[in-house]
Design an enzyme around this catalytic site. Structure first.
Site, PDB file in Angstrom:
ATOM      1  N   ARG A  38       0.864  -1.358  -0.019  1.00 40.11           N
ATOM      2  CA  ARG A  38       0.118  -0.103   0.060  1.00 40.11           C
ATOM      3  C   ARG A  38       1.021   1.238   0.231  1.00 40.11           C
ATOM      4  NH1 ARG A  38      -3.904  -0.099   4.491  1.00 40.11           N
ATOM      5  NH2 ARG A  38      -4.218  -2.225   3.599  1.00 40.11           N
ATOM      6  N   SER A  64      -8.757   0.023  -0.318  1.00 45.80           N
ATOM      7  CA  SER A  64      -9.677  -0.313   0.616  1.00 45.80           C
ATOM      8  C   SER A  64     -10.031   1.247   1.584  1.00 45.80           C
ATOM      9  CB  SER A  64      -7.958  -1.331   2.082  1.00 45.80           C
ATOM     10  OG  SER A  64      -8.954  -1.268   3.039  1.00 45.80           O
ATOM     11  N   HIS A  65      -9.869   0.968   2.805  1.00 44.98           N
ATOM     12  CA  HIS A  65     -10.221   2.063   3.773  1.00 44.98           C
ATOM     13  C   HIS A  65     -10.327   3.213   3.492  1.00 44.98           C
ATOM     14  CE1 HIS A  65      -8.465   0.279   6.550  1.00 44.98           C
ATOM     15  NE2 HIS A  65      -8.191   0.972   7.506  1.00 44.98           N
ATOM     16  N   LYS A 104      -3.981  -6.113  -2.620  1.00 48.00           N
ATOM     17  CA  LYS A 104      -4.371  -7.064  -1.954  1.00 48.00           C
ATOM     18  C   LYS A 104      -3.931  -8.836  -2.662  1.00 48.00           C
ATOM     19  CE  LYS A 104      -6.873  -5.044   1.663  1.00 48.00           C
ATOM     20  NZ  LYS A 104      -8.151  -4.751   2.107  1.00 48.00           N
ATOM     21  N   ASP A 115     -17.219  -1.140   3.447  1.00 48.83           N
ATOM     22  CA  ASP A 115     -16.008   0.060   3.219  1.00 48.83           C
ATOM     23  C   ASP A 115     -15.492  -0.029   2.161  1.00 48.83           C
ATOM     24  OD1 ASP A 115     -14.155  -2.593   2.784  1.00 48.83           O
ATOM     25  OD2 ASP A 115     -12.904  -1.916   4.332  1.00 48.83           O
ATOM     26  N   ASP A 159     -13.550  -1.473  -0.704  1.00 46.48           N
ATOM     27  CA  ASP A 159     -13.379  -2.855  -1.024  1.00 46.48           C
ATOM     28  C   ASP A 159     -14.549  -3.926  -0.763  1.00 46.48           C
ATOM     29  OD1 ASP A 159     -11.741  -3.614   0.897  1.00 46.48           O
ATOM     30  OD2 ASP A 159     -10.819  -4.381  -0.334  1.00 46.48           O
ATOM     31  N   ASP A 215     -14.617  -5.342   1.602  1.00 47.63           N
ATOM     32  CA  ASP A 215     -14.481  -6.581   2.255  1.00 47.63           C
ATOM     33  C   ASP A 215     -14.354  -6.723   3.859  1.00 47.63           C
ATOM     34  OD1 ASP A 215     -12.580  -5.462   3.426  1.00 47.63           O
ATOM     35  OD2 ASP A 215     -10.624  -6.507   2.731  1.00 47.63           O
ATOM     36  N   ARG A 216     -15.127  -5.587   4.755  1.00 47.24           N
ATOM     37  CA  ARG A 216     -14.913  -4.481   6.428  1.00 47.24           C
ATOM     38  C   ARG A 216     -16.778  -4.726   5.970  1.00 47.24           C
ATOM     39  NH1 ARG A 216     -12.237  -1.576   9.240  1.00 47.24           N
ATOM     40  NH2 ARG A 216     -12.164  -0.348   7.244  1.00 47.24           N
ATOM     41  N   HIS A 237     -13.958  -7.473   9.488  1.00 49.49           N
ATOM     42  CA  HIS A 237     -13.333  -8.710   8.263  1.00 49.49           C
ATOM     43  C   HIS A 237     -13.812  -9.207   9.462  1.00 49.49           C
ATOM     44  CE1 HIS A 237     -10.611  -6.718   5.913  1.00 49.49           C
ATOM     45  NE2 HIS A 237      -9.667  -5.907   6.838  1.00 49.49           N
TER      46      HIS A 237
END
Length: 467
Positions: free
Chosen positions: A16, A105-106, A115, A244, A246, A248-249, A331
């Site tokens: 990242r 992501s966030h 990822k 979030d 992407d 995944d949360r 998650h």
């Protein structure tokens, strides 16, 4: 030819950086070359690639695909979508041995990252360090891989919907739910999903926009749930779900607008799951409330506390055979009737299913939870060179004093008043503290213990950091 990455971008769980400063197309190309090299040396040949809705994602995807092909990997491009759709494509396609999602992501809009999954396992820690070593040495395989495009959105959404299999249609059709995609990558998948769900659905911000014009897509920060709470209140909905950037949360609010935090969601999932899989292990992270671990035991499960981080969680599930795990950060991992990766759309469907199977509304389930007094995550800056050393010093002092300590990830200390946690962030030069008690006085005493330990290591809880 070789390539050197900016030292801060190769991180514990993913890669990242800030676009134009620490991360650019040359890095994406080198990641592609390195990943293809590792894949081919492990006997694989084909990689699936997806990306999120950030402005910089298409540019990075282009360079990544070039790099993969230049080192002889064949690429399957699935286009823009949520990270779990990439995980699904990797897990369900028989001819694919690896996957890369380009996502920030966030993080703020100027960030982006990657990822990675290899042979169905999270690619993290030493794997990521290895990409840096291969790039620095220019030790890349040569080749000319092919590239094809596949559309997996419809198949992915249908698979997510299987989380409702066998449930009575009338119970589902009476549900009224609010959804907030936060202008993240979940938008199109969410529109398709809700069009196929029974019940009434109210959607916010499903248009993908990498500048995040409405609010930041991080559902663990209560301020980002304001629009969802307002929607639930205005329409009198049963509950609301947020994602979030992407997807995944997951984040959630009940019908009264109360936030259902990550460990509280896991409590609901655990109650539902343990009726179907009695005695199963359920994993929560080191930051979770004692109430979660007590509840898992009460429902007949085996509670297991583990380190924070989506990659280490997935690895622990695989090792223990746990059908369910989750983190405070939202998650949630279902290996029961699913693939074991973190998928907020699937977690949303399983929340609906849990409410129906348990015969209680989400608001009733939330109301039944004990009111613990806990601090938010207190984050404060500590010099990178000191952060792990300070935790080691605290651990040593506590063990000398005979304290009740779990030290798998920082130190979590249990006392008669409750518990407190001090750990080093794997992703920033930050220490994280958290405490929980049954009483305000207890919480104060616990915070005093944290401050005392910090002082003994020459530190103080100074300037509070945002996420």
């Amino acid at each position: 030819m070789s390539h050197r990455f900016y030292p801060t971008i190769l991180r514990e769980y993913d890669i990242r950086g800030v676009i134009g400063e620490t991360l650019g197309p040359d890095d994406a190309r080198a990641i592609g070359r390195g990943f293809a090299t590792v894949l081919r040396r492990a006997g694989g040949s084909k990689v699936v690639v997806g990306y999120d809705g950030r402005v910089s994602s298409p540019m990075l995807e282009e360079a990544l695909v070039e790099g993969l092909a230049a080192s002889g990997a064949d690429v399957v491009r699935i286009g823009m979508g949520p990270t779990p759709m990439l995980y699904y494509a990797e897990a369900s396609a028989r001819d694919v041995q690896g996957g890369i999602q380009i996502t920030g992501s966030h993080n703020p809009p100027d960030y982006n990252g990657f990822k990675l999954v290899l042979m169905g396992r999270p690619f993290f820690g030493e794997d990521i360090t290895r990409l840096g070593e291969i790039a620095a040495a220019g030790d890349w395989e040569e080749g000319s891989g092919s590239s094809e495009t596949r559309d997996v959105l419809a198949a992915y959404v249908d698979r997510v919907l299987e989380g409702l299999a066998g449930l009575p249609g009338d119970a589902l059709s009476s549900l009224r739910i609010g959804w907030d995609a936060g202008n993240g990558a979940a938008g199109p998948a969410l529109e398709l999903l809700t069009s196929k769900l029974p019940g009434e659905h109210h959607l916010l911000f499903t248009e993908v926009d990498g500048t995040f014009p409405n609010h930041h897509p991080d559902p663990t920060e209560e301020r980002n749930l304001a629009d969802l709470k307002a929607l639930v209140a205005r329409e009198g909905l049963d509950f609301g779900i947020a994602f979030d950037g992407d997807a995944d949360r997951i984040g959630a609010v009940d019908g009264k607008g109360r936030v259902i935090w990550g460990d509280q969601l896991l409590t609901i999932y655990a109650e539902d799951l343990l009726r179907m899989v009695p005695g199963a292990t359920v994993i929560g992270d080191i930051k979770a409330s004692r109430a979660l671990f007590d509840a898992i035991a009460r429902y007949g499960g085996k509670p297991l506390m583990w380190k924070t981080g989506h990659s280490v969680m997935k690895a622990k599930m695989r090792e223990t055979g746990a059908p369910l795990a989750g983190e405070m950060s939202g998650h949630v991992f279902f290996a029961h009737d699913y693939y074991g990766f973190d998928d907020a759309l699937y977690a949303a469907v399983r929340l609906i299913a849990a409410s129906v199977r348990l015969g209680r509304s989400i608001t009733e389930l939330r109301a039944a939870m004990p009111d613990m007094l806990n601090t938010p995550e207190l984050r404060f800056q500590v010099d990178e060179s000191r952060k792990f050393a300070a935790i080691d010093e605290v651990r040593q002092r506590l063990s000398d004093a005979g304290a009740r300590v779990v030290d798998i990830d920082g130190v979590r200390v249990t006392t008669d008043d409750g518990w407190w946690l001090l750990r080093a962030s794997n992703t920033q030069d930050v220490l994280v503290a958290r405490a929980e008690s049954d009483t305000p006085e207890g919480l104060e005493r616990l915070m005093a213990q944290i401050d005392e330990q910090l002082a003994l290591s020459g530190l103080a809880r100074g300037e509070q950091m945002g996420h």
